[in-house]
Design a protein around this motif. Structure first.
Motif, mmCIF file in Angstrom:
data_model
loop_
_atom_site.group_PDB
_atom_site.id
_atom_site.type_symbol
_atom_site.label_atom_id
_atom_site.label_comp_id
_atom_site.label_asym_id
_atom_site.label_seq_id
_atom_site.Cartn_x
_atom_site.Cartn_y
_atom_site.Cartn_z
ATOM 1 N N VAL A 146 26.929 21.003 -37.331
ATOM 2 C CA VAL A 146 26.551 19.592 -36.461
ATOM 3 C C VAL A 146 27.694 19.809 -35.043
ATOM 4 N N PHE A 147 27.533 18.747 -33.831
ATOM 5 C CA PHE A 147 28.162 19.297 -32.771
ATOM 6 C C PHE A 147 27.841 17.778 -32.254
ATOM 7 N N ALA A 148 28.713 17.878 -31.528
ATOM 8 C CA ALA A 148 28.864 16.359 -30.970
ATOM 9 C C ALA A 148 29.172 16.425 -29.219
ATOM 10 N N GLY A 149 28.980 16.525 -28.315
ATOM 11 C CA GLY A 149 28.864 17.233 -26.748
ATOM 12 C C GLY A 149 28.888 15.929 -26.030
ATOM 13 N N HIS A 150 29.693 16.745 -24.762
ATOM 14 C CA HIS A 150 29.718 16.094 -23.570
ATOM 15 C C HIS A 150 28.715 16.169 -23.101
ATOM 16 N N GLU A 151 27.997 15.954 -21.303
ATOM 17 C CA GLU A 151 27.596 16.299 -20.251
ATOM 18 C C GLU A 151 27.674 16.113 -18.904
ATOM 19 N N LEU A 152 28.305 16.971 -18.327
ATOM 20 C CA LEU A 152 28.650 16.300 -17.353
ATOM 21 C C LEU A 152 28.068 16.192 -15.774
ATOM 22 N N PHE A 153 27.193 15.766 -15.021
ATOM 23 C CA PHE A 153 26.091 16.134 -14.305
ATOM 24 C C PHE A 153 27.002 16.104 -12.559
ATOM 25 N N ILE A 154 26.846 17.112 -11.805
ATOM 26 C CA ILE A 154 26.185 17.437 -11.196
ATOM 27 C C ILE A 154 26.096 18.386 -10.011
ATOM 28 N N ASN A 155 25.011 17.539 -9.095
ATOM 29 C CA ASN A 155 24.255 17.862 -8.575
ATOM 30 C C ASN A 155 22.640 18.227 -9.740
ATOM 31 N N LYS A 156 22.146 18.993 -9.774
ATOM 32 C CA LYS A 156 21.163 19.776 -10.634
ATOM 33 C C LYS A 156 22.230 20.589 -11.259
ATOM 34 N N LEU A 157 23.155 21.268 -11.257
ATOM 35 C CA LEU A 157 24.328 21.563 -12.197
ATOM 36 C C LEU A 157 24.712 20.725 -13.243
ATOM 37 N N SER A 158 24.969 20.592 -14.458
ATOM 38 C CA SER A 158 25.747 20.163 -15.290
ATOM 39 C C SER A 158 26.962 21.319 -16.385
ATOM 40 N N VAL A 159 28.050 20.273 -16.268
ATOM 41 C CA VAL A 159 28.690 21.387 -17.651
ATOM 42 C C VAL A 159 29.079 20.691 -18.665
ATOM 43 N N GLU A 160 28.968 21.455 -19.979
ATOM 44 C CA GLU A 160 28.190 20.914 -20.971
ATOM 45 C C GLU A 160 29.849 21.721 -22.445
ATOM 46 N N THR A 161 29.956 20.429 -22.243
ATOM 47 C CA THR A 161 30.971 20.376 -23.737
ATOM 48 C C THR A 161 30.965 19.871 -24.769
ATOM 49 N N GLN A 162 31.318 20.735 -25.888
ATOM 50 C CA GLN A 162 30.256 20.202 -27.364
ATOM 51 C C GLN A 162 31.916 20.808 -28.251
ATOM 52 N N VAL A 163 31.633 20.380 -29.509
ATOM 53 C CA VAL A 163 32.441 20.396 -30.583
ATOM 54 C C VAL A 163 31.479 20.543 -31.761
ATOM 55 N N GLY A 164 31.707 21.612 -32.910
ATOM 56 C CA GLY A 164 30.816 21.192 -33.635
ATOM 57 C C GLY A 164 31.659 21.611 -35.011
ATOM 58 N N TYR A 165 30.875 21.588 -36.417
ATOM 59 C CA TYR A 165 31.479 21.593 -37.658
ATOM 60 C C TYR A 165 30.424 22.509 -38.374
ATOM 61 N N TYR A 166 30.412 23.484 -39.208
ATOM 62 C CA TYR A 166 29.607 24.328 -39.757
ATOM 63 C C TYR A 166 28.822 23.095 -40.992
ATOM 64 N N VAL A 167 28.439 23.178 -41.095
ATOM 65 C CA VAL A 167 28.107 22.297 -43.586
ATOM 66 C C VAL A 167 27.249 23.298 -43.627
ATOM 67 N N TYR A 168 26.856 23.840 -43.033
ATOM 68 C CA TYR A 168 26.059 25.179 -44.231
ATOM 69 C C TYR A 168 27.109 26.121 -43.823
ATOM 70 N N TYR A 169 28.182 27.366 -44.809
ATOM 71 C CA TYR A 169 29.265 27.998 -44.172
ATOM 72 C C TYR A 169 29.199 29.023 -45.326
ATOM 73 N N PRO A 170 28.792 29.778 -46.161
ATOM 74 C CA PRO A 170 29.056 31.023 -47.142
ATOM 75 C C PRO A 170 29.548 31.663 -46.922
ATOM 76 N N TYR A 171 29.918 31.991 -45.418
ATOM 77 C CA TYR A 171 31.159 33.531 -45.426
ATOM 78 C C TYR A 171 32.179 32.680 -44.416
ATOM 79 N N ASP A 172 33.394 32.837 -44.842
ATOM 80 C CA ASP A 172 34.361 32.637 -44.457
ATOM 81 C C ASP A 172 35.245 33.331 -43.260
#
Length: 363
Positions: A294-320
């Motif tokens: 699951v993740f939370a993110g931010h999107e910065l819009f520059i014309n038709k382009l955007s910069v996407e940044t996300q931070v996520g955390y594995y909730v299903y994680y059988p192998y470390d």
């Protein structure tokens, strides 16, 4: 460096000759010299001398003909070519081509350039002939550079100067092992040349109405190839399905919340390898290689382009593998109101896992 200087002079003269086609733009040439940053001990044996090189750029100015230009204080956009001598025969030299944006601050005296592109390395890892190069496992690399300059244009006729600090990063994002990567921190000094006798006035549209938009639903599919850090294991395809919602807070910003499902075949191979190679760790060869985050993110819009940044955390994680937290950063390009393409880097802290090429729809 003599051949490089002649090449740069030819490139600048060619651009000046074509100035009728390049209205409202300028070129700059920068020399840089610095140090390779020790971001992990795997590259300690590769740090020798002070890397140096040059960056030549063409920059298209904006003056507010579109609303987004005033919103970002009239940035420039353009292309850059760089050459870097890494001062180590094992590492070779890097040549790179970038697309970039220049953003301005402090009455346009401070410029921040962000460039992203592809680089060519002349001497990548080879298990027989160049086994010491643990930084670059492939000839083609991803290149990123940041440049923070104090800048003064038109000091003498059309010529100006700039100087500051640069960061150059090269990596193949684990497309092929090894991939310790190289970061260079350098001082740079350069000359600018405007291709127009003078600049027009900036256009001020002065839009004050509040931007509103309802919550949007997004579905994205990402894919690519990568390899584990075990050299010679081979490349494998991966697939990522993402579903998320976003809410535009303004013309520039949106926040995101969603989930990812990862099908990483390199992880399947790594689990099987470690189960045999390290029996003392009691790894089950049938451990599931899939992950859900699951993740939370931010999107910065520059014309038709955007910069996407996300931070996520594995909730299903059988192998470390590299910890439960992951990061994603990249560029999106919108085609019409709904469809988009994206190129993103997924990592665990400073450790890259893969470059993702994606398509999606925003409903």
């Amino acid at each position: 460096m003599k051949q490089l200087f002649l090449l740069l002079c030819f490139a600048v003269s060619s651009l000046v000759y074509a100035q009728d086609m390049l209205n409202l733009s300028y070129v700059d040439v920068n020399y840089f010299r610095g140090n390779i940053a020790l971001h992990n001990n795997y590259i300690l044996h590769l740090i020798k001398g002070h890397p140096e090189g040059a960056i030549i750029s063409w920059n298209k100015k904006t003056f507010g003909t579109k609303d987004w230009q005033e919103r970002y204080n009239y940035p420039d956009y353009g292309v850059s070519f760089s050459y870097q001598n890494l001062k180590n025969e094992t590492l070779g030299n890097n040549y790179a081509l970038y697309a970039h944006y220049n953003f301005y601050f402090l009455k346009r005296n401070l410029m921040l350039r962000i460039g992203q592109g592809l680089a060519y390395n002349t001497n990548p890892y080879d298990k027989y002939d160049n086994y010491k190069n643990t930084a670059f496992g492939s000839t083609i690399l991803s290149g990123t550079y940041l440049m923070l300059n104090y800048k003064r244009e038109r000091i003498f006729n059309r010529f100006g100067v700039q100087a500051g600090l640069s960061l150059l990063h090269y990596s193949n994002a684990n497309v092929k092992a090894p991939n310790s990567s190289i970061n260079t921190v350098a001082l740079n000094v350069g000359v600018t040349y405007n291709l127009d006798a003078e600049d027009p006035e900036y256009i001020h549209t002065d839009q004050k109405e509040r931007f509103t938009q309802p919550i949007k639903y997004n579905i994205a599919f990402r894919s690519g190839v990568n390899e584990s850090d075990v050299i010679g294991m081979g490349q494998s395809a991966f697939y990522v399905l993402s579903a998320y919602v976003d809410k535009r807070l303004s013309r520039k910003n949106a926040i995101q919340l969603g989930t990812d499902v990862f099908f990483s075949n390199f992880l399947k191979d790594l689990i099987a390898y470690n189960a045999v190679a390290f029996p003392e760790e009691n790894i089950d060869a049938d451990t599931d290689y899939k992950r859900v985050g699951v993740f939370a993110g931010h999107e910065l819009f520059i014309n038709k382009l955007s910069v996407e940044t996300q931070v996520g955390y594995y909730v299903y994680y059988p192998y470390d593998f590299e910890g439960r937290t992951y990061l994603r950063i990249g560029l999106k390009r919108y085609f019409g109101e709904k469809w988009f393409g994206a190129v993103t880097l997924k990592s665990h802290g400073a450790k890259a896992e893969c470059v993702e090429f994606g398509v999606g729809i925003r409903l």
